[in-house]
Design a protein around this motif. Structure first.
Motif, PDB file in Angstrom:
ATOM      1  N   ARG A 228      37.731  36.899  40.764  1.00 21.20           N
ATOM      2  CA  ARG A 228      38.045  35.542  40.282  1.00 21.20           C
ATOM      3  C   ARG A 228      37.018  35.035  39.270  1.00 21.20           C
ATOM      4  N   ASP A 229      36.135  35.904  38.826  1.00 18.76           N
ATOM      5  CA  ASP A 229      35.237  35.614  37.704  1.00 18.76           C
ATOM      6  C   ASP A 229      34.271  34.441  37.920  1.00 18.76           C
ATOM      7  N   MET A 251      39.939  32.793  33.241  1.00 19.22           N
ATOM      8  CA  MET A 251      40.570  33.188  34.499  1.00 19.22           C
ATOM      9  C   MET A 251      41.699  32.234  34.861  1.00 19.22           C
ATOM     10  N   THR A 252      41.493  30.963  34.593  1.00 18.55           N
ATOM     11  CA  THR A 252      42.505  29.958  34.917  1.00 18.55           C
ATOM     12  C   THR A 252      43.787  30.196  34.128  1.00 18.55           C
ATOM     13  N   ALA A 253      43.631  30.564  32.873  1.00 16.75           N
ATOM     14  CA  ALA A 253      44.809  30.766  32.020  1.00 16.75           C
ATOM     15  C   ALA A 253      45.469  32.116  32.269  1.00 16.75           C
ATOM     16  N   HIS A 259      35.678  38.816  32.924  1.00 15.95           N
ATOM     17  CA  HIS A 259      34.235  39.067  32.831  1.00 15.95           C
ATOM     18  C   HIS A 259      33.832  40.250  33.707  1.00 15.95           C
ATOM     19  N   TRP A 260      34.448  40.377  34.869  1.00 16.12           N
ATOM     20  CA  TRP A 260      34.180  41.418  35.859  1.00 16.12           C
ATOM     21  C   TRP A 260      32.686  41.480  36.198  1.00 16.12           C
ATOM     22  N   THR A 279      32.232  37.916  27.000  1.00 18.23           N
ATOM     23  CA  THR A 279      33.237  36.993  26.470  1.00 18.23           C
ATOM     24  C   THR A 279      34.458  36.884  27.366  1.00 18.23           C
ATOM     25  N   GLY A 280      34.491  37.663  28.456  1.00 17.18           N
ATOM     26  CA  GLY A 280      35.648  37.628  29.349  1.00 17.18           C
ATOM     27  C   GLY A 280      36.850  38.348  28.780  1.00 17.18           C
ATOM     28  N   SER A 281      36.581  39.382  27.979  1.00 15.40           N
ATOM     29  CA  SER A 281      37.665  40.047  27.247  1.00 15.40           C
ATOM     30  C   SER A 281      37.951  41.471  27.718  1.00 15.40           C
ATOM     31  N   SER A 282      37.539  41.825  28.928  1.00 14.89           N
ATOM     32  CA  SER A 282      37.745  43.203  29.389  1.00 14.89           C
ATOM     33  C   SER A 282      39.221  43.557  29.509  1.00 14.89           C
ATOM     34  N   ARG A 283      40.072  42.560  29.735  1.00 13.14           N
ATOM     35  CA  ARG A 283      41.521  42.825  29.823  1.00 13.14           C
ATOM     36  C   ARG A 283      42.078  43.299  28.489  1.00 13.14           C
TER      37      ARG A 283
END
Length: 410
Positions: A228-229, A251-253, A259-260, A279-283
């Motif tokens: 859940r970051d 994560m909310t969006a 971020h993992w 940046t939370g872009s691992s996806r």
């Protein structure tokens, strides 16, 4: 039989030249290689030999007589004996029995100092506590015993690996009195020094927690809710949340972690965080991993300490130096610039016993990502004993595991 060789038996070329002054030099062991190297690097002009082999006794070698070692029992102070054989582990106790003192009356030739590295590692004693998040499905796939994940002890002398607690465990933190170990299902597990589960708390649906840290100064426990970051901070006594540390609104969006967050560590007034994407872009396939420093008293105060890490794990401190494993590249960093070790598997889990480092290795899952980058990709699960000075590494394989997650010296 264990042979404890005194450090005084080992020397340098300079030390040997000083020790032989005014002494009759005797080489113990006929060896062209070790004797030749010793003669080329010292001031020795006259010498003789002793050897345990009766086939050599009475003969001559490079112009010097070869005698029985029994002559060394007499005139101890007037001679200096240089062990010039790779069988030094058996010769050393023989000289002690004869009444010779290491350093004062004899030494092992510096030409054999590389073998000292091997001896030191092979005789080193340590017990390692390690965690594995392996799911039991792996045991079924391997047609082996129902091992699964858990907490294991490993003795590096006997090679005994013993499971002491079941679980899908990740990071281990030693508080001194007990352990905090994070489990994917139970959250923060408080485990006694004899490996009994005392309590568990903190987990919520979707957490998939990976990291845990402890702040003794504030009596706080930190839980990385990887799924859940964000990180939750608990009062260690009440087990209640004091506050959360958020990283972004992605994560909310997206409803998925970007971020993992992996391992976390407290040093002084700061929390240190290793994560796959700043940046939370691992996806999106962007692995801009690194290490963040976050003020515990003011979590909005943050600093990026390390960049360009590929799936980093095991951020921690040994003495004053920050350490982290750049897991995909197999790099062991001390400080942000110094790569002190390089390994050929997916490394995570880092410990230190004052003499050697221990680096965990898991079964590699990313062959496609490493294609064209690595020439050798390690698959075996286990851990390395690593000597920072000589770069020597000894691997301890644990075939019954696929994933090694965290290490602790016990």
């Amino acid at each position: 039989m264990d042979i404890n060789i005194s450090e005084k038996a080992w020397t340098t070329w300079q030390g040997l030249n000083k020790a032989i002054q005014g002494k009759e030099v005797v080489f113990f062991g006929v060896s062209d290689d070790w004797t030749g190297k010793t003669l080329r690097n010292t001031l020795i002009k006259e010498f003789s030999f002793v050897d345990n082999s009766k086939t050599w006794q009475g003969a001559e070698y490079i112009g010097a007589k070869i005698k029985s070692p029994k002559i060394l029992k007499e005139n101890v102070k007037s001679r200096y004996v240089i062990i010039s054989s790779s069988a030094y582990e058996s010769i050393y106790p023989q000289l002690i029995e004869y009444g010779l003192t290491p350093g004062d009356n004899f030494c092992i030739t510096p030409a054999l100092n590389n073998l000292k590295v091997i001896t030191d590692i092979n005789t080193h004693k340590a017990r390692i506590l390690l965690s594995s998040p392996d799911h039991k499905i792996y045991s079924q796939l391997d047609n082996s015993n129902d091992v699964g994940g858990g907490l294991f002890t490993y003795d590096i002398q006997s090679h005994e690996c013993k499971k002491v607690l079941d679980g899908t465990f990740h990071q281990i933190v030693d508080t001194g009195k007990s352990y905090y170990i994070v489990d994917e299902i139970r959250g923060i597990c408080e485990v006694s020094k004899d490996f009994e589960l005392k309590d568990s708390f903190g987990v919520e649906k979707g957490d998939k927690p990976h990291g845990v840290a402890f702040c003794p100064k504030r009596d706080l426990v930190f839980l990385a809710r990887t799924g859940r970051d964000f990180i939750s901070v608990f009062n260690a006594k009440t087990k209640k949340i004091e506050f959360d540390i958020l990283f972004s609104g992605k994560m909310t969006a997206a409803k998925k972690p970007g971020h993992w967050i992996n391992d976390i560590f407290v040093n002084g007034d700061y929390l240190y965080v290793s994560l796959f994407s700043q940046t939370g872009s691992s996806r999106e396939g962007v692995f801009d991993g690194g290490v963040l420093q976050i003020s515990i008293d003011n979590p909005k105060e943050r600093h990026v300490l390390m960049n360009d890490l590929w799936l980093p794990h095991s951020v921690c401190f040994f003495d004053a130096d920050i350490c982290v494993l750049d897991s995909m590249r197999g790099h062991f960093y001390k400080t942000d610039k110094n790569i002190v070790g390089e390994f050929f598997g997916f490394i995570r889990g880092l410990a230190f016993d004052g003499a050697y480092y221990y680096i965990g290795q898991s079964e590699t899952r990313y062959f496609d990502r490493l294609k064209g980058i690595r020439k050798n990709i390690g698959m075996s699960a286990g851990f390395y004993l690593f000597d920072e000075d000589t770069k020597a590494a000894k691997f301890f394989s644990i075939p019954k595991l696929r994933q090694v997650r965290s290490l602790c010296v016990i």
